[in-house]
Scaffold this active site. Sequence first.
Site, mmCIF file in Angstrom:
data_model
loop_
_atom_site.group_PDB
_atom_site.id
_atom_site.type_symbol
_atom_site.label_atom_id
_atom_site.label_comp_id
_atom_site.label_asym_id
_atom_site.label_seq_id
_atom_site.Cartn_x
_atom_site.Cartn_y
_atom_site.Cartn_z
ATOM 1 N N THR A 34 0.715 -1.218 0.329
ATOM 2 C CA THR A 34 -0.218 -0.242 0.031
ATOM 3 C C THR A 34 0.892 1.244 0.200
ATOM 4 O OG1 THR A 34 -1.584 -1.235 0.831
ATOM 5 C CG2 THR A 34 -1.392 1.373 1.360
ATOM 6 N N SER A 81 2.004 -7.920 -0.737
ATOM 7 C CA SER A 81 2.349 -8.951 -0.121
ATOM 8 C C SER A 81 1.449 -10.296 0.057
ATOM 9 C CB SER A 81 2.908 -7.834 1.484
ATOM 10 O OG SER A 81 1.657 -8.027 2.298
ATOM 11 N N ASP A 115 0.434 -7.094 4.797
ATOM 12 C CA ASP A 115 -0.392 -8.396 4.804
ATOM 13 C C ASP A 115 0.475 -9.423 5.647
ATOM 14 O OD1 ASP A 115 -3.088 -8.754 3.398
ATOM 15 O OD2 ASP A 115 -2.652 -6.776 4.325
ATOM 16 N N LYS A 187 0.275 -7.752 12.549
ATOM 17 C CA LYS A 187 -0.653 -6.461 12.181
ATOM 18 C C LYS A 187 -2.297 -7.214 13.113
ATOM 19 C CE LYS A 187 -3.444 -4.733 7.922
ATOM 20 N NZ LYS A 187 -3.125 -5.096 6.435
ATOM 21 N N GLU A 309 -2.739 -29.081 27.979
ATOM 22 C CA GLU A 309 -4.314 -30.165 27.511
ATOM 23 C C GLU A 309 -3.606 -31.165 26.453
ATOM 24 O OE1 GLU A 309 -6.655 -26.251 27.685
ATOM 25 O OE2 GLU A 309 -7.728 -27.228 27.498
#
Length: 352
Positions: A34, A81, A115, A187, A309
């Site tokens: 971007t 990306s 991204d 992000k 767990e």
Amino acid sequence: MKKTLTSLAMALTLLSPTALFAKNNVVVVATGGTIAGAGASSTNSATYTAAKVPVNVLLDAVPQVQQLANVSGVQALQIASESITDKELIQLARQINELVKKPDVNGIVVTHGTDTMEETAFFLNLVVHTDKPIVLVGSMRPGTALSADGPLNLYNAVALASSDSAKGKGTLVMMNDDIFAARDVTKTINIHTNAFSSPWGALGSVVEGKAYWFRDVSKLHNNSSEFNIENIKGDALPLVQIVYGSDNMLAQSYLALQQAGVKAIIHAGTGNGSVANYLVPTLTKIQQDGIQIVRSSRVPQGFVLRNAEQPDDKYGWVVAHDLNPQKARLLTALALTKTKDAKELQRMFYEY
Ligand code: DGL
């Protein structure tokens, strides 16, 4: 007397502002995203085409960077990306590795889509041996938008990459005035300028061209890494994929990846990397077939606890610790270039 004056004049020349404050040399390696995007109008802050504007135009739009450092640009890629594969990642790391070897290169800025910026930053953190700053930067709005964030992000990134204080800090991400460590930045918001954060906090901040530091990195990186781009042959890494955890899952999701030839599967589990009881037989069988299972979590904070767990020791599984699934994928792929030993893989997740 004359001799003294001459020596004094020479000394003053040596102390001239240029000599005293010789600027560092920073190379901006552009890959798209971007920050290189363009929208149809200034009110298009989220509707635009990424990876359109070349590196020289990016730099011409922020001439102030030349006051911080001697800045030059190279166009490594021009791509959104989300479309970067291991092939581009390896190619980019090789190109940056050659640049940091040059004595007249003091720092690197990588302009990149947001991204997958965290993946690229983490990969460079693991495979490029240098203590020179490598700073990834992007933007959430294209340069054509009102209050575009790219120009100041780029200015800050050059300030950081040209700062001696950033040496040895590991690969960094510079977004929205914050300095993040490559290994834990992620992000977290997909439409706002404060898109990036770290569960463990930013390392510092850049304000008016100066870096302010408040914490340091504690994991292995760059020069202290056992991984090295120079040891990676070809343009592919061992195939590792991610299965996202939810309720009502299908074992076929894992079996299909086994059919596709993966060497490991990152289970992005619910909670603490939990595995549904109806999936355990499939995942233990896949492990017995020689495909490494790594338990990560879809939960953005905390870390996956070994043998909590799930009996990881019994199953031969590895836990991703605090690495998110997408970074666990990269570390597992790199680790598998060295070993298939689950204990060794687990060590790497604790150390990187
Ligand atoms: N296509 C996305 C990318 O290149 C745009 C997001 C951005 O760069 O901020 O990562």
